[in-house]
Scaffold this active site. Structure first.
Site, PDB file in Angstrom:
ATOM      1  N   HIS A 130       0.869  -1.182   0.000  1.00 14.39           N
ATOM      2  CA  HIS A 130       0.000   0.000   0.000  1.00 14.39           C
ATOM      3  C   HIS A 130       0.907   1.234   0.000  1.00 14.39           C
ATOM      4  O   HIS A 130       2.023   1.189   0.531  1.00 14.39           O
ATOM      5  CB  HIS A 130      -0.840  -0.046   1.281  1.00 14.39           C
ATOM      6  CG  HIS A 130      -1.879   1.010   1.408  1.00 14.39           C
ATOM      7  ND1 HIS A 130      -1.603   2.288   1.815  1.00 14.39           N
ATOM      8  CD2 HIS A 130      -3.216   0.964   1.195  1.00 14.39           C
ATOM      9  CE1 HIS A 130      -2.733   2.986   1.855  1.00 14.39           C
ATOM     10  NE2 HIS A 130      -3.723   2.208   1.476  1.00 14.39           N
ATOM     11  N   ASP A 208       3.171  -4.182   8.116  1.00 18.60           N
ATOM     12  CA  ASP A 208       1.928  -3.427   7.951  1.00 18.60           C
ATOM     13  C   ASP A 208       0.774  -4.418   8.141  1.00 18.60           C
ATOM     14  O   ASP A 208       0.523  -5.264   7.285  1.00 18.60           O
ATOM     15  CB  ASP A 208       1.917  -2.803   6.546  1.00 18.60           C
ATOM     16  CG  ASP A 208       0.559  -2.200   6.176  1.00 18.60           C
ATOM     17  OD1 ASP A 208      -0.412  -2.373   6.939  1.00 18.60           O
ATOM     18  OD2 ASP A 208       0.479  -1.568   5.111  1.00 18.60           O
ATOM     19  N   GLN A 211      -4.477  -5.122   7.096  1.00 18.71           N
ATOM     20  CA  GLN A 211      -5.460  -6.087   6.586  1.00 18.71           C
ATOM     21  C   GLN A 211      -5.398  -7.437   7.307  1.00 18.71           C
ATOM     22  O   GLN A 211      -6.161  -8.340   6.970  1.00 18.71           O
ATOM     23  CB  GLN A 211      -5.263  -6.308   5.075  1.00 18.71           C
ATOM     24  CG  GLN A 211      -5.434  -5.067   4.230  1.00 18.71           C
ATOM     25  CD  GLN A 211      -6.871  -4.531   4.215  1.00 18.71           C
ATOM     26  OE1 GLN A 211      -7.818  -5.195   4.649  1.00 18.71           O
ATOM     27  NE2 GLN A 211      -7.042  -3.312   3.729  1.00 18.71           N
ATOM     28  N   LYS A 234     -10.655  -0.423  10.324  1.00 16.21           N
ATOM     29  CA  LYS A 234     -10.814  -1.647   9.512  1.00 16.21           C
ATOM     30  C   LYS A 234     -11.168  -2.849  10.380  1.00 16.21           C
ATOM     31  O   LYS A 234     -11.403  -3.939   9.875  1.00 16.21           O
ATOM     32  CB  LYS A 234      -9.530  -1.940   8.736  1.00 16.21           C
ATOM     33  CG  LYS A 234      -9.194  -0.883   7.686  1.00 16.21           C
ATOM     34  CD  LYS A 234      -7.981  -1.296   6.896  1.00 16.21           C
ATOM     35  CE  LYS A 234      -7.314  -0.154   6.171  1.00 16.21           C
ATOM     36  NZ  LYS A 234      -8.007   0.292   4.971  1.00 16.21           N
ATOM     37  N   CYS A 373      -4.848   2.423  -3.602  1.00 15.90           N
ATOM     38  CA  CYS A 373      -3.608   2.920  -2.984  1.00 15.90           C
ATOM     39  C   CYS A 373      -2.459   1.937  -3.178  1.00 15.90           C
ATOM     40  O   CYS A 373      -1.609   1.778  -2.294  1.00 15.90           O
ATOM     41  CB  CYS A 373      -3.799   3.234  -1.508  1.00 15.90           C
ATOM     42  SG  CYS A 373      -5.008   4.511  -1.211  1.00 15.90           S
TER      43      CYS A 373
HETATM   44  N1  7TS Z   1      -1.853  -0.654   4.656  1.00 16.90           N
HETATM   45  C1  7TS Z   1      -2.753  -1.460   4.059  1.00 16.90           C
HETATM   46  C2  7TS Z   1      -2.362  -2.864   3.717  1.00 16.90           C
HETATM   47  C3  7TS Z   1      -4.023  -0.976   3.790  1.00 16.90           C
HETATM   48  O1  7TS Z   1      -4.905  -1.784   3.210  1.00 16.90           O
HETATM   49  C4  7TS Z   1      -4.354   0.351   4.148  1.00 16.90           C
HETATM   50  C5  7TS Z   1      -5.683   0.950   3.810  1.00 16.90           C
HETATM   51  C6  7TS Z   1      -3.390   1.126   4.796  1.00 16.90           C
HETATM   52  C7  7TS Z   1      -2.147   0.582   5.008  1.00 16.90           C
HETATM   53  C8  7TS Z   1      -3.653   2.517   5.235  1.00 16.90           C
HETATM   54  O2  7TS Z   1      -4.524   2.530   6.321  1.00 16.90           O
HETATM   55  P1  7TS Z   1      -5.040   3.905   6.924  1.00 16.90           P
HETATM   56  O3  7TS Z   1      -6.079   3.487   7.917  1.00 16.90           O
HETATM   57  O4  7TS Z   1      -3.874   4.575   7.559  1.00 16.90           O
HETATM   58  O5  7TS Z   1      -5.594   4.692   5.790  1.00 16.90           O
HETATM   59  N2  7TS Z   1      -6.277   0.366   2.680  1.00 16.90           N
HETATM   60  C9  7TS Z   1      -7.346   0.818   2.014  1.00 16.90           C
HETATM   61  C10 7TS Z   1      -7.895   0.113   0.931  1.00 16.90           C
HETATM   62  O6  7TS Z   1      -7.485  -0.948   0.528  1.00 16.90           O
HETATM   63  N3  7TS Z   1      -8.930   0.809   0.465  1.00 16.90           N
HETATM   64  O7  7TS Z   1      -9.062   1.927   1.189  1.00 16.90           O
HETATM   65  C11 7TS Z   1      -8.082   1.956   2.146  1.00 16.90           C
END
Ligand code: 7TS
Length: 416
Positions: A130, A208, A211, A234, A373
């Protein structure tokens, strides 16, 4: 379709906890929410905890010597302990509240990275990351003259571990930064093995977990991750809150990032000293309600059981992939269901994913379309964009059927 008796829980009982799911997006069209990898929905148990905080004991933490502040502080610190238990950290001092995965990774880049990386050093990551596990390192690389190297993938969308070992063996790698589960391919990376290889090569391992944490049991000590980052929104928790886990010895040596209230022990006009962990990294008034809500989210996931959630999602994803494979001209990306998380990312003949998502929305089906992303991954796959259905503990087999029917309708509408 799976036999209900073989499933680990009664999904209707779970769905009853999520008020938002019981709506029609237009008259007669029930919502089918399949955009869970972007953000999950919230159970009433989390919503009620947020409501209770604002109604009954809203106050700043770590400051006031009065009843409300003491109650807010106890709930905020109690949430930290719940998160420590969720990931089996050794100490609650290793749990830093941030705004989410993005902020957690930036924190590591701007503190550990800035203090420890120099020109010639290498950060080894992967092409499937990501943006939040790429861009912070690129920003640091521009400042420090370090090199970023990207591990390629095998044909089936798994990480090429031979290439990873080779690239690690080329030397100068100081940090390995890898996602646990891909938000596009669903690939589950062997992060414990990756951390072990990183350590053998003298590098640290950052994972990371955006997910993984929502969908499976995670033990940071078993993985032996040096840093582990994830987001509350999430995992049935609120937005604006997430966690950076870091090994205590490492966090102790790191300089703070943001300066301000709470992160200091003593401030004089000619300089300041820092608070103990984890407060050194929590400058200013934190996201109090959100942290307490995240604690409630951890309670909720534990009550259902993350192993059971993982089993349920695996069955559902297997079913979805099987049904998607029947749709002519639809191409699914990533490994087969037994090796992947609860996502199905696809392209559908010449239909642009945005047009497709719009057509699915008419049928009440919420999916994400675009690059998710992960632009470098889409470049790597040779596609500009994709559509993604991502499942969570409350999705049903009949919702998968609605998705499939909607895809057939789109096929007809686009005459393909
Ligand atoms: N890393 C992964 C693997 C992600 O899927 C996401 C968000 C992030 C980091 C960033 O997370 P945040 O909460 O700091 O924004 N992924 C997604 C997606 O797949 N669609 O919208 C956000």
């Amino acid at each position: 379709m799976a036999n209900a008796a073989e499933l680990p829980y009664d999904v209707e009982a779970i769905r009853a906890d999520f008020p938002i799911l019981h709506q029609e997006t237009r008259p007669g069209v029930p919502l089918v929410y399949l955009d869970n990898a972007a953000s999950s929905q919230k159970p009433r148990q989390v919503i009620e905890v947020l409501d209770d905080y604002y109604r009954r004991y809203n106050a700043n933490v770590h400051r006031g010597i009065h009843k409300l502040s003491e109650e807010a502080t106890a709930a905020y610190e109690g949430a930290r302990v719940k998160l420590k238990r969720l990931i089996n950290a050794a100490s609650k001092r290793e749990i830093i509240f941030t705004r989410g995965t993005t902020e957690s990774i930036n924190l590591v880049a701007q503190t550990w990275g800035r203090a420890n990386l120099n020109a010639g050093d290498v950060i080894l990551t992967t092409v499937m990351e990501h943006h939040s596990n790429i861009v912070p390192w690129q920003m640091l690389a521009a400042e420090k003259g370090i090199t970023i190297r990207y591990t390629p993938l095998c044909e089936d969308g798994t990480l090429d571990m031979d290439a990873f070992r080779r690239m690690l063996g080329e030397g100068a790698v100081k940090l390995v930064a890898v996602m646990h589960v891909s938000n596009v391919l669903g690939t589950i990376n062997p992060v414990a093995e990756i951390a072990r290889l990183a350590h053998e090569a003298g590098a640290l391992a950052l994972v990371d977990g955006a997910q993984s944490i929502p969908n499976m049991p995670v033990d940071v000590q078993q993985i032996d991750a040096d840093f582990y980052a994830f987001s509350g929104h999430k995992m049935v928790g609120p937005t604006g809150i997430g966690i950076l886990y870091g090994k205590r010895d490492l966090l102790e040596t790191m300089p703070p990032w943001m300066g301000g209230g709470d992160m200091i022990s003593r401030v004089r006009l000619d300089g300041s000293t820092w608070n103990e962990l984890p407060y050194k990294f929590e400058a200013g008034t934190p996201s109090i309600a959100q942290a307490i809500g995240l604690g409630a989210a951890a309670d909720y996931l534990n009550a259902v059981g993350l192993e059971r959630i993982q089993t349920y999602e695996k069955r559902l994803t297997e079913y979805a992939l099987e049904r998607l494979s029947e749709v002519p001209q639809l191409k699914v990306y990533g490994p087969p269901a037994q090796h992947k998380g609860a996502v199905a990312t696809f392209t559908f003949a010449s239909i642009h994913p945005h047009d497709l998502a719009q057509m699915l929305d008419v049928e009440g089906v919420a999916v994400r379309a675009g690059h998710h992303c992960a632009m470098p991954l889409h470049d790597y796959l040779g596609i500009g964009a994709s559509a993604r259905a991502s499942f969570y503990l409350y999705n049903t087999f009949s919702e998968v059927d609605v998705l499939i029917e909607a895809l057939y309708k789109a096929r007809k509408a686009f005459s393909i």
